[in-house]
Design a protein around this motif. Structure first.
Motif, PDB file in Angstrom:
ATOM      1  N   SER A  67       0.832  -1.198   0.000  1.00 41.45           N
ATOM      2  CA  SER A  67       0.000   0.000   0.000  1.00 41.45           C
ATOM      3  C   SER A  67       0.868   1.249   0.000  1.00 41.45           C
ATOM      4  O   SER A  67       2.070   1.211   0.271  1.00 41.45           O
ATOM      5  N   ALA A  68       0.237   2.369  -0.294  1.00 40.16           N
ATOM      6  CA  ALA A  68       0.811   3.703  -0.107  1.00 40.16           C
ATOM      7  C   ALA A  68      -0.360   4.660   0.064  1.00 40.16           C
ATOM      8  O   ALA A  68      -1.438   4.433  -0.495  1.00 40.16           O
ATOM      9  N   MET A  69      -0.150   5.719   0.846  1.00 42.66           N
ATOM     10  CA  MET A  69      -1.198   6.696   1.062  1.00 42.66           C
ATOM     11  C   MET A  69      -0.683   8.095   0.771  1.00 42.66           C
ATOM     12  O   MET A  69       0.529   8.358   0.824  1.00 42.66           O
ATOM     13  N   TYR A  70      -1.612   8.997   0.486  1.00 41.82           N
ATOM     14  CA  TYR A  70      -1.250  10.407   0.276  1.00 41.82           C
ATOM     15  C   TYR A  70      -2.342  11.275   0.886  1.00 41.82           C
ATOM     16  O   TYR A  70      -3.523  10.941   0.876  1.00 41.82           O
ATOM     17  N   PHE A  71      -1.903  12.391   1.436  1.00 48.85           N
ATOM     18  CA  PHE A  71      -2.777  13.279   2.194  1.00 48.85           C
ATOM     19  C   PHE A  71      -2.672  14.677   1.596  1.00 48.85           C
ATOM     20  O   PHE A  71      -1.772  15.448   1.931  1.00 48.85           O
ATOM     21  N   PRO A  72      -3.584  15.020   0.668  1.00 41.43           N
ATOM     22  CA  PRO A  72      -3.486  16.303  -0.034  1.00 41.43           C
ATOM     23  C   PRO A  72      -3.790  17.490   0.883  1.00 41.43           C
ATOM     24  O   PRO A  72      -4.752  17.467   1.656  1.00 41.43           O
ATOM     25  N   TYR A  73      -2.942  18.508   0.812  1.00 45.39           N
ATOM     26  CA  TYR A  73      -3.240  19.796   1.404  1.00 45.39           C
ATOM     27  C   TYR A  73      -3.910  20.641   0.324  1.00 45.39           C
ATOM     28  O   TYR A  73      -4.056  20.213  -0.818  1.00 45.39           O
ATOM     29  N   ARG A  74      -4.294  21.860   0.671  1.00 43.41           N
ATOM     30  CA  ARG A  74      -5.052  22.671  -0.279  1.00 43.41           C
ATOM     31  C   ARG A  74      -4.175  23.605  -1.122  1.00 43.41           C
ATOM     32  O   ARG A  74      -4.693  24.393  -1.891  1.00 43.41           O
ATOM     33  N   ALA A  76      -1.523  22.496  -3.152  1.00 47.50           N
ATOM     34  CA  ALA A  76      -0.767  21.641  -4.072  1.00 47.50           C
ATOM     35  C   ALA A  76       0.359  20.880  -3.380  1.00 47.50           C
ATOM     36  O   ALA A  76       1.200  20.280  -4.047  1.00 47.50           O
ATOM     37  N   LEU A  77       0.396  20.885  -2.054  1.00 51.97           N
ATOM     38  CA  LEU A  77       1.363  20.098  -1.299  1.00 51.97           C
ATOM     39  C   LEU A  77       0.662  18.870  -0.739  1.00 51.97           C
ATOM     40  O   LEU A  77      -0.496  18.940  -0.338  1.00 51.97           O
ATOM     41  N   SER A  78       1.358  17.741  -0.718  1.00 49.43           N
ATOM     42  CA  SER A  78       0.779  16.506  -0.175  1.00 49.43           C
ATOM     43  C   SER A  78       1.802  15.796   0.699  1.00 49.43           C
ATOM     44  O   SER A  78       3.010  15.845   0.432  1.00 49.43           O
ATOM     45  N   ALA A  79       1.312  15.142   1.732  1.00 53.44           N
ATOM     46  CA  ALA A  79       2.142  14.250   2.533  1.00 53.44           C
ATOM     47  C   ALA A  79       1.928  12.823   2.037  1.00 53.44           C
ATOM     48  O   ALA A  79       0.815  12.446   1.661  1.00 53.44           O
ATOM     49  N   LEU A  80       2.988  12.040   2.029  1.00 49.40           N
ATOM     50  CA  LEU A  80       2.928  10.629   1.653  1.00 49.40           C
ATOM     51  C   LEU A  80       3.228   9.775   2.877  1.00 49.40           C
ATOM     52  O   LEU A  80       3.978  10.185   3.756  1.00 49.40           O
ATOM     53  N   GLY A  81       2.663   8.576   2.894  1.00 49.68           N
ATOM     54  CA  GLY A  81       2.967   7.687   4.006  1.00 49.68           C
ATOM     55  C   GLY A  81       2.335   6.321   3.819  1.00 49.68           C
ATOM     56  O   GLY A  81       1.707   6.033   2.802  1.00 49.68           O
ATOM     57  N   MET A  82       2.520   5.491   4.837  1.00 51.16           N
ATOM     58  CA  MET A  82       1.958   4.132   4.857  1.00 51.16           C
ATOM     59  C   MET A  82       2.389   3.334   3.631  1.00 51.16           C
ATOM     60  O   MET A  82       1.626   2.523   3.097  1.00 51.16           O
ATOM     61  N   GLY A 107      -0.061  14.742  -8.130  1.00 55.16           N
ATOM     62  CA  GLY A 107       0.305  15.737  -9.126  1.00 55.16           C
ATOM     63  C   GLY A 107       1.804  15.843  -9.300  1.00 55.16           C
ATOM     64  O   GLY A 107       2.293  16.366 -10.299  1.00 55.16           O
ATOM     65  N   GLY A 108       2.550  15.336  -8.290  1.00 52.89           N
ATOM     66  CA  GLY A 108       4.000  15.236  -8.403  1.00 52.89           C
ATOM     67  C   GLY A 108       4.767  16.525  -8.217  1.00 52.89           C
ATOM     68  O   GLY A 108       6.004  16.534  -8.244  1.00 52.89           O
ATOM     69  N   ASP A 109       4.087  17.681  -8.028  1.00 51.76           N
ATOM     70  CA  ASP A 109       4.795  18.949  -7.942  1.00 51.76           C
ATOM     71  C   ASP A 109       5.418  19.193  -6.573  1.00 51.76           C
ATOM     72  O   ASP A 109       6.482  19.800  -6.468  1.00 51.76           O
ATOM     73  N   ALA A 110       4.740  18.743  -5.533  1.00 55.08           N
ATOM     74  CA  ALA A 110       5.215  19.020  -4.183  1.00 55.08           C
ATOM     75  C   ALA A 110       4.663  17.971  -3.237  1.00 55.08           C
ATOM     76  O   ALA A 110       3.505  18.049  -2.814  1.00 55.08           O
ATOM     77  N   ALA A 111       5.470  16.984  -2.915  1.00 50.74           N
ATOM     78  CA  ALA A 111       5.061  15.925  -1.993  1.00 50.74           C
ATOM     79  C   ALA A 111       6.226  15.615  -1.065  1.00 50.74           C
ATOM     80  O   ALA A 111       7.386  15.725  -1.456  1.00 50.74           O
ATOM     81  N   PHE A 112       5.912  15.247   0.163  1.00 52.29           N
ATOM     82  CA  PHE A 112       6.970  14.905   1.114  1.00 52.29           C
ATOM     83  C   PHE A 112       6.537  13.713   1.943  1.00 52.29           C
ATOM     84  O   PHE A 112       5.351  13.384   2.029  1.00 52.29           O
ATOM     85  N   LEU A 113       7.506  13.062   2.538  1.00 52.88           N
ATOM     86  CA  LEU A 113       7.232  11.931   3.421  1.00 52.88           C
ATOM     87  C   LEU A 113       8.302  11.858   4.487  1.00 52.88           C
ATOM     88  O   LEU A 113       9.368  12.474   4.371  1.00 52.88           O
ATOM     89  N   GLY A 270       9.814  17.349  -5.565  1.00 50.22           N
ATOM     90  CA  GLY A 270       9.421  18.677  -6.005  1.00 50.22           C
ATOM     91  C   GLY A 270       9.717  19.706  -4.936  1.00 50.22           C
ATOM     92  O   GLY A 270      10.761  19.678  -4.286  1.00 50.22           O
ATOM     93  N   ARG A 271       8.762  20.613  -4.707  1.00 51.44           N
ATOM     94  CA  ARG A 271       8.964  21.665  -3.709  1.00 51.44           C
ATOM     95  C   ARG A 271       9.075  21.103  -2.308  1.00 51.44           C
ATOM     96  O   ARG A 271       9.776  21.655  -1.461  1.00 51.44           O
ATOM     97  N   GLY A 272       8.319  20.025  -2.052  1.00 46.42           N
ATOM     98  CA  GLY A 272       8.414  19.366  -0.765  1.00 46.42           C
ATOM     99  C   GLY A 272       7.942  20.226   0.386  1.00 46.42           C
ATOM    100  O   GLY A 272       7.169  21.155   0.217  1.00 46.42           O
ATOM    101  N   ALA A 273       8.439  19.898   1.577  1.00 52.07           N
ATOM    102  CA  ALA A 273       8.011  20.588   2.798  1.00 52.07           C
ATOM    103  C   ALA A 273       9.211  21.190   3.502  1.00 52.07           C
ATOM    104  O   ALA A 273      10.246  20.548   3.659  1.00 52.07           O
ATOM    105  N   ALA A 274       9.076  22.428   3.913  1.00 50.07           N
ATOM    106  CA  ALA A 274      10.132  23.087   4.673  1.00 50.07           C
ATOM    107  C   ALA A 274       9.968  22.764   6.158  1.00 50.07           C
ATOM    108  O   ALA A 274       8.862  22.506   6.633  1.00 50.07           O
TER     109      ALA A 274
END
Length: 288
Positions: A67-74, A76-82, A107-113, A270-274
């Motif tokens: 499995s894999a999960m993603y948690f979209p923010y509003r 265009a940033l998303s967290a990935l996990g599981m 969307g691949g532009d900005a995701a982090f885990l 991508g941009r990821g998370a600061a």
């Protein structure tokens, strides 16, 4: 999307399909996480599915292998996990297939885990950059700290104020994730000048209780919020995920008998998370 691979340990080859995660997959996913020693209960998986979206790898008999999960923010940033695969498939490329598929769905532009140490090299090969370390602080609470009188429960109608603080400090709109977490958490706040200046949530997770997210403008406020949420939990197992490597907040937790150990590295596509100054505890290992 289909990926062919050989099963390990003498198990026959299967064609695995990547499909959307559904509530009907939760029992199998819980069993999979138990098999590799993760603390997640079935209800923790269900809560993640409520907060985000997921994909699973299934065979022709609809058995779950990963499995894999993603948690979209509003914004265009998303967290990935599981991201998890059956132990017998760790030698295959299913882990990479699931990660790529989840990133594509964001969307691949900005995701982090937050990557476990043993998975860092895999994510780096997939193009993720390495960021700040994440520390897992956990243990049995040997004593409850003193509680300050200026910490109170979140009141009805105050959630928008909580979101404003989170967006100002975290520089991301986590409304969907936080709304889901708040619905099953005890949420405490500190008010200053007629506005929310700090908040923290506590809920059941794994072996005991998880505190997070914890957002505060001042470190002293972060300590007071944590103390309030620890009230009445003597002898209970506590977990806090943080990027704070030193300082009064860390010293406060150590004084309560909670041990810290390196657990993960934040990695970004991508941009990821600061790393954000006002964040003292993650909302969760997967949700960021």
């Amino acid at each position: 999307m289909m990926q062919r691979m050989a099963r390990r340990g003498g198990i026959e080859r299967h064609d695995l399909r990547i499909v959307a995660m559904q509530p009907g997959h939760l029992d199998a996913l819980h069993g999979l996480s138990v098999s590799i020693g993760w603390p997640h209960r079935r209800s923790d998986w269900a809560a993640n599915l409520e907060s985000g979206q997921g994909i699973v790898a299934v065979d022709a008999m609809d058995r779950v292998h990963g499995s894999a999960m993603y948690f979209p923010y509003r914004n265009a940033l998303s967290a990935l996990g599981m991201v998890i695969t059956h132990p017998r498939l760790r030698g295959s490329d299913l882990f990479e297939v699931l990660t790529r598929a989840a990133v594509e769905r964001t969307g691949g532009d900005a995701a982090f885990l937050n990557a476990c140490r043993e998975d860092v090299a895999v994510f780096r090969d997939l193009g993720a950059g390495v960021g700040a370390p994440v520390l897992k602080i956990e243990g049995l609470l040997c004593r409850a700290p003193a509680v300050s009188g200026d910490v109170r429960l979140l009141r009805p109608g105050e959630f928008p104020g909580l979101l404003r603080l989170d967006q100002n400090v975290y520089e991301a709109d986590r409304a969907r994730v936080l709304e889901s977490l708040e619905s099953r958490s005890q949420t405490r706040v500190i008010e200053r000048g007629g506005r929310i200046a700090g908040f923290a949530m506590r809920r059941r997770f794994g072996r005991g209780f998880l505190i997070g997210p914890l957002i505060a403008e001042r470190e002293a406020d972060a300590i007071r919020l944590t103390a309030a949420l620890l009230s009445g939990l003597e002898g209970q197992f506590i977990r806090i995920d943080t990027r704070r490597e030193a300082g009064p907040f860390r010293q406060f937790l150590s004084g309560l008998g909670l041990r810290a150990r390196p657990d993960a590295l934040t990695m970004a596509f991508g941009r990821g998370a600061a790393t954000v100054q006002g964040s003292f505890a993650l909302s969760g290992h997967s949700t960021g």
